[in-house]
Design a protein around this motif. Structure first.
Motif, PDB file in Angstrom:
ATOM      1  N   LEU A  23     -15.352  21.614  27.412  1.00  0.00           N
ATOM      2  CA  LEU A  23     -14.827  20.517  28.225  1.00  0.00           C
ATOM      3  C   LEU A  23     -15.650  19.248  28.030  1.00  0.00           C
ATOM      4  O   LEU A  23     -15.101  18.146  27.903  1.00  0.00           O
ATOM      5  CB  LEU A  23     -14.789  20.917  29.701  1.00  0.00           C
ATOM      6  CG  LEU A  23     -13.840  22.060  30.052  1.00  0.00           C
ATOM      7  CD1 LEU A  23     -14.031  22.486  31.511  1.00  0.00           C
ATOM      8  CD2 LEU A  23     -12.397  21.682  29.774  1.00  0.00           C
ATOM      9  N   LEU A  24     -16.957  19.387  27.989  1.00  0.00           N
ATOM     10  CA  LEU A  24     -17.855  18.262  27.777  1.00  0.00           C
ATOM     11  C   LEU A  24     -17.597  17.609  26.421  1.00  0.00           C
ATOM     12  O   LEU A  24     -17.413  16.390  26.327  1.00  0.00           O
ATOM     13  CB  LEU A  24     -19.301  18.775  27.865  1.00  0.00           C
ATOM     14  CG  LEU A  24     -20.432  17.797  27.774  1.00  0.00           C
ATOM     15  CD1 LEU A  24     -20.477  16.909  29.010  1.00  0.00           C
ATOM     16  CD2 LEU A  24     -21.747  18.561  27.653  1.00  0.00           C
ATOM     17  N   LEU A  25     -17.555  18.424  25.384  1.00  0.00           N
ATOM     18  CA  LEU A  25     -17.304  17.905  24.040  1.00  0.00           C
ATOM     19  C   LEU A  25     -15.932  17.242  23.944  1.00  0.00           C
ATOM     20  O   LEU A  25     -15.784  16.185  23.313  1.00  0.00           O
ATOM     21  CB  LEU A  25     -17.414  19.020  22.997  1.00  0.00           C
ATOM     22  CG  LEU A  25     -18.775  19.693  22.837  1.00  0.00           C
ATOM     23  CD1 LEU A  25     -18.691  20.818  21.817  1.00  0.00           C
ATOM     24  CD2 LEU A  25     -19.849  18.710  22.465  1.00  0.00           C
ATOM     25  N   SER A  26     -14.931  17.849  24.566  1.00  0.00           N
ATOM     26  CA  SER A  26     -13.573  17.287  24.526  1.00  0.00           C
ATOM     27  C   SER A  26     -13.524  15.902  25.147  1.00  0.00           C
ATOM     28  O   SER A  26     -12.896  14.992  24.607  1.00  0.00           O
ATOM     29  CB  SER A  26     -12.591  18.200  25.264  1.00  0.00           C
ATOM     30  OG  SER A  26     -12.437  19.404  24.576  1.00  0.00           O
ATOM     31  N   ARG A  27     -14.184  15.743  26.294  1.00  0.00           N
ATOM     32  CA  ARG A  27     -14.169  14.449  26.984  1.00  0.00           C
ATOM     33  C   ARG A  27     -14.878  13.391  26.160  1.00  0.00           C
ATOM     34  O   ARG A  27     -14.386  12.278  26.003  1.00  0.00           O
ATOM     35  CB  ARG A  27     -14.820  14.599  28.363  1.00  0.00           C
ATOM     36  CG  ARG A  27     -14.882  13.350  29.187  1.00  0.00           C
ATOM     37  CD  ARG A  27     -13.568  12.623  29.419  1.00  0.00           C
ATOM     38  NE  ARG A  27     -12.439  13.485  29.680  1.00  0.00           N
ATOM     39  CZ  ARG A  27     -11.195  13.053  29.873  1.00  0.00           C
ATOM     40  NH1 ARG A  27     -10.915  11.774  29.863  1.00  0.00           N
ATOM     41  NH2 ARG A  27     -10.219  13.900  30.074  1.00  0.00           N
ATOM     42  N   ILE A  28     -16.044  13.725  25.621  1.00  0.00           N
ATOM     43  CA  ILE A  28     -16.781  12.759  24.808  1.00  0.00           C
ATOM     44  C   ILE A  28     -15.992  12.416  23.546  1.00  0.00           C
ATOM     45  O   ILE A  28     -15.915  11.249  23.146  1.00  0.00           O
ATOM     46  CB  ILE A  28     -18.189  13.299  24.463  1.00  0.00           C
ATOM     47  CG1 ILE A  28     -19.036  13.405  25.745  1.00  0.00           C
ATOM     48  CG2 ILE A  28     -18.881  12.413  23.428  1.00  0.00           C
ATOM     49  CD1 ILE A  28     -20.338  14.164  25.578  1.00  0.00           C
ATOM     50  N   HIS A  29     -15.363  13.404  22.946  1.00  0.00           N
ATOM     51  CA  HIS A  29     -14.564  13.166  21.744  1.00  0.00           C
ATOM     52  C   HIS A  29     -13.377  12.255  22.052  1.00  0.00           C
ATOM     53  O   HIS A  29     -13.052  11.356  21.283  1.00  0.00           O
ATOM     54  CB  HIS A  29     -14.080  14.496  21.156  1.00  0.00           C
ATOM     55  CG  HIS A  29     -13.343  14.333  19.876  1.00  0.00           C
ATOM     56  ND1 HIS A  29     -11.972  14.443  19.796  1.00  0.00           N
ATOM     57  CD2 HIS A  29     -13.774  14.063  18.622  1.00  0.00           C
ATOM     58  CE1 HIS A  29     -11.593  14.246  18.549  1.00  0.00           C
ATOM     59  NE2 HIS A  29     -12.673  14.018  17.815  1.00  0.00           N
ATOM     60  N   THR A  80     -22.575  15.414  17.966  1.00  0.00           N
ATOM     61  CA  THR A  80     -23.210  15.538  16.656  1.00  0.00           C
ATOM     62  C   THR A  80     -22.159  16.058  15.687  1.00  0.00           C
ATOM     63  O   THR A  80     -21.053  16.451  16.098  1.00  0.00           O
ATOM     64  CB  THR A  80     -24.383  16.540  16.716  1.00  0.00           C
ATOM     65  OG1 THR A  80     -23.847  17.831  17.057  1.00  0.00           O
ATOM     66  CG2 THR A  80     -25.448  16.108  17.714  1.00  0.00           C
ATOM     67  N   GLY A  81     -22.498  16.110  14.423  1.00  0.00           N
ATOM     68  CA  GLY A  81     -21.589  16.705  13.444  1.00  0.00           C
ATOM     69  C   GLY A  81     -21.282  18.151  13.785  1.00  0.00           C
ATOM     70  O   GLY A  81     -20.132  18.598  13.691  1.00  0.00           O
ATOM     71  N   ALA A  82     -22.322  18.887  14.215  1.00  0.00           N
ATOM     72  CA  ALA A  82     -22.124  20.297  14.591  1.00  0.00           C
ATOM     73  C   ALA A  82     -21.225  20.400  15.819  1.00  0.00           C
ATOM     74  O   ALA A  82     -20.411  21.327  15.921  1.00  0.00           O
ATOM     75  CB  ALA A  82     -23.470  20.967  14.871  1.00  0.00           C
ATOM     76  N   GLY A  83     -21.365  19.464  16.758  1.00  0.00           N
ATOM     77  CA  GLY A  83     -20.521  19.467  17.954  1.00  0.00           C
ATOM     78  C   GLY A  83     -19.065  19.233  17.600  1.00  0.00           C
ATOM     79  O   GLY A  83     -18.169  19.923  18.114  1.00  0.00           O
ATOM     80  N   LEU A  84     -18.823  18.283  16.718  1.00  0.00           N
ATOM     81  CA  LEU A  84     -17.450  18.010  16.293  1.00  0.00           C
ATOM     82  C   LEU A  84     -16.872  19.209  15.553  1.00  0.00           C
ATOM     83  O   LEU A  84     -15.713  19.581  15.769  1.00  0.00           O
ATOM     84  CB  LEU A  84     -17.401  16.758  15.415  1.00  0.00           C
ATOM     85  CG  LEU A  84     -16.022  16.359  14.904  1.00  0.00           C
ATOM     86  CD1 LEU A  84     -15.044  16.130  16.060  1.00  0.00           C
ATOM     87  CD2 LEU A  84     -16.125  15.116  14.026  1.00  0.00           C
ATOM     88  N   SER A  86     -17.729  22.422  15.921  1.00  0.00           N
ATOM     89  CA  SER A  86     -17.465  23.486  16.901  1.00  0.00           C
ATOM     90  C   SER A  86     -16.208  23.189  17.701  1.00  0.00           C
ATOM     91  O   SER A  86     -15.368  24.067  17.903  1.00  0.00           O
ATOM     92  CB  SER A  86     -18.650  23.647  17.854  1.00  0.00           C
ATOM     93  OG  SER A  86     -19.750  24.197  17.184  1.00  0.00           O
ATOM     94  N   LEU A  87     -16.084  21.954  18.168  1.00  0.00           N
ATOM     95  CA  LEU A  87     -14.912  21.564  18.940  1.00  0.00           C
ATOM     96  C   LEU A  87     -13.641  21.748  18.112  1.00  0.00           C
ATOM     97  O   LEU A  87     -12.655  22.321  18.588  1.00  0.00           O
ATOM     98  CB  LEU A  87     -15.045  20.110  19.396  1.00  0.00           C
ATOM     99  CG  LEU A  87     -13.862  19.522  20.164  1.00  0.00           C
ATOM    100  CD1 LEU A  87     -13.650  20.251  21.489  1.00  0.00           C
ATOM    101  CD2 LEU A  87     -14.085  18.024  20.397  1.00  0.00           C
ATOM    102  N   THR A  88     -13.667  21.302  16.886  1.00  0.00           N
ATOM    103  CA  THR A  88     -12.496  21.411  16.005  1.00  0.00           C
ATOM    104  C   THR A  88     -12.128  22.872  15.764  1.00  0.00           C
ATOM    105  O   THR A  88     -10.945  23.235  15.831  1.00  0.00           O
ATOM    106  CB  THR A  88     -12.773  20.696  14.666  1.00  0.00           C
ATOM    107  OG1 THR A  88     -13.067  19.324  14.941  1.00  0.00           O
ATOM    108  CG2 THR A  88     -11.590  20.795  13.729  1.00  0.00           C
ATOM    109  N   GLU A  89     -13.128  23.724  15.525  1.00  0.00           N
ATOM    110  CA  GLU A  89     -12.848  25.141  15.272  1.00  0.00           C
ATOM    111  C   GLU A  89     -12.233  25.824  16.492  1.00  0.00           C
ATOM    112  O   GLU A  89     -11.273  26.590  16.357  1.00  0.00           O
ATOM    113  CB  GLU A  89     -14.135  25.863  14.856  1.00  0.00           C
ATOM    114  CG  GLU A  89     -14.590  25.497  13.464  1.00  0.00           C
ATOM    115  CD  GLU A  89     -15.968  26.053  13.117  1.00  0.00           C
ATOM    116  OE1 GLU A  89     -16.616  26.673  13.995  1.00  0.00           O
ATOM    117  OE2 GLU A  89     -16.387  25.859  11.964  1.00  0.00           O
ATOM    118  N   VAL A  90     -12.774  25.545  17.666  1.00  0.00           N
ATOM    119  CA  VAL A  90     -12.233  26.168  18.881  1.00  0.00           C
ATOM    120  C   VAL A  90     -10.822  25.663  19.150  1.00  0.00           C
ATOM    121  O   VAL A  90      -9.935  26.439  19.506  1.00  0.00           O
ATOM    122  CB  VAL A  90     -13.170  25.923  20.087  1.00  0.00           C
ATOM    123  CG1 VAL A  90     -12.525  26.369  21.389  1.00  0.00           C
ATOM    124  CG2 VAL A  90     -14.491  26.643  19.880  1.00  0.00           C
TER     125      VAL A  90
END
Length: 141
Positions: A23-29, A80-84, A86-90
Motif C-alpha cells: 500500500l505504501l509503495l502504491s501510494r508513492i508510485h 528505489t529501483g528494488a521497490g518499483l 517489487s511493486l510491479t511483480e506483485v
C-alpha cells in the motif's frame, strides 16, 4: 471481504512484500514522493505507525528518503529501483490472478466491473478527503 482476503494473500509474496508495504509503495508510485505527515494523513494512521512501516520498507531497500522535490523542509520517501520492481511483480501476480478469476466473464462484464470499481475507488478517496477536511475545520474551531 473475499476479494480483500484474496488480494492480501497475493501481497504476502515470496519476496516478503507485506500488505502495508504494498500500500505504501502504491501510494508513492501513484502520487510521487510523500512525507511521513502526508502518508499518515492519507492512510489515516498515527505517524508512529507510518514511521514503523517506512522504516521497515527502508530496511528492505524498497524506499529511500530524499529532499522534498518542491523545496520544502520535510524529507520525503521515494521508491528505489528494488521497490518499483517489487511493486510491479506483485501487481502483475494480482492481475494474472484476476484474469483467472474473471476468465468466464464476458468482455462487457469485465469492462462494467472495471468502470464501477474505478468509480468506487474515486468516491472512497473523495469521501476520505471530505471527512478529513471536515475534521480539520472542526478541530480549528
Amino acid at each position: 471481504m473475499l476479494h480483500s482476503r484474496y488480494t492480501i494473500a497475493q501481497h504476502r509474496s515470496a519476496d516478503g512484500l507485506e500488505r502495508s508495504a504494498y500500500l505504501l509503495l502504491s501510494r508513492i508510485h501513484a502520487e510521487g514522493p510523500k512525507s511521513i505527515g502526508e502518508l499518515s494523513e492519507f492512510f489515516r494512521l498515527d505517524t508512529s505507525t507510518v514511521q514503523r512501516q517506512t522504516s521497515a520498507a527502508m530496511r528492505a531497500g524498497l524506499i529511500e528518503r530524499i529532499p522534498d522535490p518542491d523545496g520544502g523542509i520535510a524529507r520525503k520517501f521515494a521508491l528505489t529501483g528494488a521497490g518499483l520492481t517489487s511493486l510491479t511483480e506483485v501487481r502483475e501476480r494480482s492481475v494474472r490472478a484476476l484474469d483467472d478469476i474473471l476468465s468466464d466473464w464476458s468482455d462487457e462484464d469485465v469492462a462494467t466491473f472495471a468502470d464501477l470499481l474505478h468509480r468506487l475507488n474515486q468516491d472512497i478517496e473523495q469521501y476520505s478527503a471530505a471527512t478529513r477536511e471536515a475534521r480539520r475545520r472542526t478541530a480549528a474551531s
